[in-house]
Each structure stands twice: as C-alpha cells, then as structure tokens.
Scaffold this active site. Structure first.
Site, PDB file in Angstrom:
ATOM      1  CG  HIS A  38      -0.439   0.386   2.472  1.00 52.82           C
ATOM      2  ND1 HIS A  38       0.233  -0.496   3.265  1.00 52.82           N
ATOM      3  CD2 HIS A  38      -0.426   1.568   3.126  1.00 52.82           C
ATOM      4  CE1 HIS A  38       0.641   0.126   4.361  1.00 52.82           C
ATOM      5  NE2 HIS A  38       0.251   1.384   4.307  1.00 52.82           N
ATOM      6  CE  LYS A  68       2.343   5.132   3.200  1.00 48.37           C
ATOM      7  NZ  LYS A  68       1.537   5.563   4.332  1.00 48.37           N
ATOM      8  CG  HIS A  70       5.456  -1.027   3.341  1.00 51.83           C
ATOM      9  ND1 HIS A  70       4.555  -1.434   2.392  1.00 51.83           N
ATOM     10  CD2 HIS A  70       4.876  -1.277   4.541  1.00 51.83           C
ATOM     11  CE1 HIS A  70       3.471  -1.904   2.999  1.00 51.83           C
ATOM     12  NE2 HIS A  70       3.651  -1.824   4.304  1.00 51.83           N
ATOM     13  CE  LYS A 103       4.872  -2.048  13.479  1.00 47.64           C
ATOM     14  NZ  LYS A 103       4.540  -1.287  12.273  1.00 47.64           N
TER      15      LYS A 103
HETATM   16  C1  BG6 Z   1       1.539  -2.014   7.278  1.00 47.44           C
HETATM   17  C2  BG6 Z   1       2.327  -2.730   8.329  1.00 47.44           C
HETATM   18  O1  BG6 Z   1       1.703  -2.646   6.038  1.00 47.44           O
HETATM   19  O2  BG6 Z   1       1.981  -0.674   7.191  1.00 47.44           O
HETATM   20  C3  BG6 Z   1       2.213  -2.015   9.653  1.00 47.44           C
HETATM   21  O3  BG6 Z   1       1.853  -4.066   8.450  1.00 47.44           O
HETATM   22  C4  BG6 Z   1       2.574  -0.546   9.509  1.00 47.44           C
HETATM   23  O4  BG6 Z   1       3.038  -2.656  10.609  1.00 47.44           O
HETATM   24  C5  BG6 Z   1       1.777   0.075   8.374  1.00 47.44           C
HETATM   25  O5  BG6 Z   1       2.283   0.120  10.728  1.00 47.44           O
HETATM   26  C6  BG6 Z   1       2.157   1.525   8.100  1.00 47.44           C
HETATM   27  O6  BG6 Z   1       1.297   2.031   7.107  1.00 47.44           O
HETATM   28  P1  BG6 Z   1       0.890   3.550   6.994  1.00 47.44           P
HETATM   29  O7  BG6 Z   1      -0.119   3.612   5.909  1.00 47.44           O
HETATM   30  O8  BG6 Z   1       0.384   3.977   8.329  1.00 47.44           O
HETATM   31  O9  BG6 Z   1       2.153   4.293   6.615  1.00 47.44           O
END
Ligand code: BG6
Length: 457
Positions: free
Chosen positions: A166, A170, A228, A314
């Site tokens: 995802h 963005k 990511h 985290k």
């Molecule tokens: C997710 C992870 O894919 O992305 C999470 O599993 C993480 O651990 C999250 O917190 C962060 O996404 P975003 O959209 O908040 O940047």
C-alpha cells in the site's frame, strides 16, 4: 470512467486491516461517488454473528453515508476446505447487480493461509470472472513465494492478480516520480556524482496494538523492509522509463532490485523494544525484531557507492515516513564555520497523508556578516492544490483494481528478487538488540549512517 458493478469478497473482514483501512476507505470512495454499485461479502472462519453484528463490529456507525453503504454488506463464513456457501452468496449478489457485474476477491489473510484459499476459490468457482487482491507478505521466503505463485497461476491469469504494497498507493510516493520526471531540475543531479546518501526512514510510535500474533510470525523485516521500504527505494533509484506504463515501471524497479548488492550482515541491525516480551500474546523469550536498520547499495552506473539507509520500527520516538536525499558538498569551503560544517543540502520528502517536499539549503544569515545558516524551501501539496482531495493509499489501490490498472502493484519478479535479497538475512538474522520505547533504536543503528547520523531523531 464508468466502472461495472462489483461483488467484493473480503477475507479477513473482521481483521485489523479491514477495520482500520478497507471499510473506511470503501466508505469514503462511496461518499465521493467513486465506487460503482457494490455488494460486499465479508468472509472468514468465524462468523461475527448476524449481518447487523458484523456491520456494527466495523465501528463506522454514525459516519456519513454508513447506513446506506452498510446495507450492501453481509458476512458468509467459509474456510479453505469449503467455499460452497460463499460461492452461492457470490452468485446471488451478482444476480442482484445485473449484467456485467464483476468480482473482486481480497485476501487479507496470513501468508500461510493464502495458497489454500486460492485453491478453494478455484474449486468453488468464486475465482471465475474475478480479480484477486493479495496483501503482503507474499510468502515468507523465496521458496514459499514461488510456491504461492505457482498455485496462483493454476487459478488466475497474471493480469487478474494484484499484489498490494500500500505504500505505492500513497500520493506522496507517486510524487517521487512526478518530482523526478516532470521537472528538468532534479534528474541531472539524481546520481552518484551529486548524491552522497539516501535515507528511507519509517519510525512509528505505535507498538503492536493487538497484532501480537502477526508480529510474532512476521517480524518487522518481512512486514516493512522486504516490502514497503524496498519499494520506496525502487521508486527513488529507478531509471526513467520511456513511458509511465505498468510494464516499464515494473521492469525498471525490478532492474533496481537486481542491482542491489547482497546485504552485508554487519550492516543490518535488528532491535526489539523494551517491554515487547510482556505484550499480550508475545512469547516471553521472543527474539522477533520490532526494529530494523540497514545499509544497502545499488550497484549500477547511477548509484554505485551511494549508501541507501533504511530504518523502521515500532514504539519509536516519532511517526514519520521520510525520504532524505543528501547532496554532495560544494567543491570548496568559501565561508567560515557554522552551517558549512553541518549536514549538506538535503531534499526531504515526507510521505505522510499530508505530504510535503522540502529542500534544506545553506543560505546567508541576515545581518552584518556573511555567515552561513541552514534555510528551508517547502512545498506543501495540500496548500498547493487546496481544491483536490487526496486519496488514502488503500482507496486509490482499491479503485485501481476495479479499473484493472496494475501500475501501483508489485510484480512477481520484483517480489521474488526481493526475497532473494532478504532470505540470507532471515536465515541467519542478527540478534535483536533491546531499545527503549520512544527512542530511535539500538545504539548500533544510530551509528549506521556514520557521524552525520539519521535526519529524523
Ligand atoms: C503495514 C504494516 O503494512 O503498514 C504495519 O503491516 C505498519 O506494521 C503500516 O504500521 C504503516 O502504514 P501507513 O499507511 O500507516 O504508513
């Protein structure tokens, strides 16, 4: 553009992602008039009760448009061995939507459960006329990723499979492409002659927030780095494609991943935040990493020798998604002291929902002497385009699946190459070092970029 009506089948409909992102995203698209007519069928092993209880559990009661949207939601239990009830429900929903309706199947399930589900989709006929969306991680290593791919190919055509990362949805990640290729200014300096480091930094303040079993089985390296952060690296480092088509973007990104030098284990730091083992659902001797920092090199003509520093974790001291491009020092120091000895010019992209792009440069400090300080130029996307509503990543990607546009999804080749890079680290991981909650990771990670340090923190 008009989209055909869709039956959306969502596995993991009572899970964290569905509640936090998918349902709110669908609702916003619905309210914005961007969704076609839909029926959403939630599914999973355990029924959350009646449809009313399922809807209430999503937690959007009282939100604008929810009542109208929620009337399109039902829950039908299913599992990998038996999809017959679900298949019937899908056909009925489809009949209700009339001719031309399509199916979108979304698997928000752990990697170990995916293959069985895909087979069930094939056997039950749910896969017919459908597009399939998969949530990362895609497998847990190269071997399982290949196995998953082979299983998928038995049921789906490649063009109907959408692997979600995802971060690529963005707005601000797509802006990396716009910045680089819609301007003549940056691309000439986007190389090893002019860039001395890149930092891709995604610290998060949240801990594991009830996702203990996910974290325990996945870990931060698989959750964030192999997906990511490397995908962002791909966008930063790729060569200009001839056209911005999905094929060419995937090809260029894949070329970057092929050029990444095998990771040096002595430049990979794993960390675990103090207190992680006391969290509900976490093994009290767990060695799982909740933090990773590493240095990677892209060994191609453009980037040879430039460190790409990746960091995420985290329970850290800030929540940011920051890409920093550090530029080379000027040929000579002509001014005295001050900022000239500090960090060089930096281009800083904040990949948040309120994206900004900043250029930190040295400038003359106002006053009687020629003293150099650090100044900032700033582009705020929301301010520049006040009339245009941004889409949250999942909203954009859900829409792209319905449009059949694979540009912002990841390809099998990319995924497999990334596992190839990551497998050696996962096979022999560095010991997780403890770091304090609210800090920026273990000491060794703070030292990774050398004396200049991390920009964030
Ligand atoms: C997710 C992870 O894919 O992305 C999470 O599993 C993480 O651990 C999250 O917190 C962060 O996404 P975003 O959209 O908040 O940047």
């Amino acid at each position: 553009e008009t989209l055909p009506p869709y039956v959306i089948v969502l596995f993991g409909a009572t899970g964290d992602l569905a509640r936090r992102k998918l349902f709110p995203g669908l609702l916003r698209l619905w309210n914005a008039g961007l969704l076609p007519e839909v029926r959403v069928i939630g599914s999973g092993r355990h029924s959350p009760g009646t449809d009313e209880e399922f809807r209430a559990g999503i937690g959007l009661d009282g939100e604008k448009g929810w009542e109208e949207f929620a009337s399109r939601l039902t829950f039908v239990p299913s599992n990998a061995d038996d999809g017959s009830d679900l298949a019937r429900a899908v056909r009925e929903a489809e009949d209700g939507l009339g001719d031309g309706a399509r199916r979108l199947v979304y698997l928000s399930v752990p990697p170990g459960a995916m293959l069985g589900m895909v087979r069930m989709l094939g056997d039950s006929g749910i896969a017919d006329n459908s597009r399939l969306v998969l949530e990362k991680p895609f497998g847990t290593d190269l071997e399982s990723a290949r196995e998953l791919h082979a299983g998928l190919q038995e049921v789906y055509r490649e063009r109907d499979i959408f692997r979600i990362d995802h971060f690529l949805g963005k707005e601000s990640v797509q802006n990396i492409l716009a910045l680089r290729f819609a301007n003549g200014l940056f691309e000439p300096v986007w190389n090893r002659q002019n860039v001395c480091y890149v930092q891709i930094d995604v610290p998060e303040e949240i801990g594991i927030e009830g996702r203990a079993s996910f974290m325990e089985s996945t870990g931060t390296f698989r959750d964030m780095i192999s997906t990511h952060l490397f995908q962002i690296l791909g966008f930063v480092a790729l060569e200009p494609p001839v056209h911005v088509t999905p094929e060419q973007l995937h090809e260029e990104k894949e070329k970057v991943f092929r050029s990444v030098r095998p990771l040096d284990p002595s430049r990979v730091v794993f960390g675990q935040y103090d207190g992680y083992r006391d969290e509900d659902g976490v093994d009290d001797a767990s060695t799982v990493e909740t933090f990773v920092a590493l240095e990677a090199f892209v060994d191609n003509w453009r980037w040879h020798g430039v460190p790409f520093l990746l960091r995420t974790g985290k329970a850290m001291g800030a929540t940011r998604r920051t890409v920093t491009i550090g530029f080379a020092e000027p040929a000579m120091r002509m001014f005295d002291g001050g900022a000239e000895h500090g960090p060089p010019s930096e281009l800083v992209l904040e990949l948040t929902d309120d994206p900004t792009i900043e250029l930190d440069v040295r400038a003359k400090v106002p006053g009687p002497s020629l003293r150099i300080g650090r100044g900032r130029m700033r582009l705020d996307l929301a301010e520049s385009f006040p009339d245009d509503e941004p889409l949250e990543a999942y909203e954009r990607l859900l829409l792209d699946v319905m449009r059949g546009d694979p540009t912002l999804f990841t390809s099998t080749n990319e995924v497999e190459r990334l596992w190839e890079l990551c497998d050696p680290v996962l096979a022999d991981p560095p010991p997780s070092q403890t770091y304090a909650r609210g800090s920026f990771g273990p000491a060794e990670a703070l030292e990774l970029p050398g004396p200049r340090g991390w920009r964030v923190g």
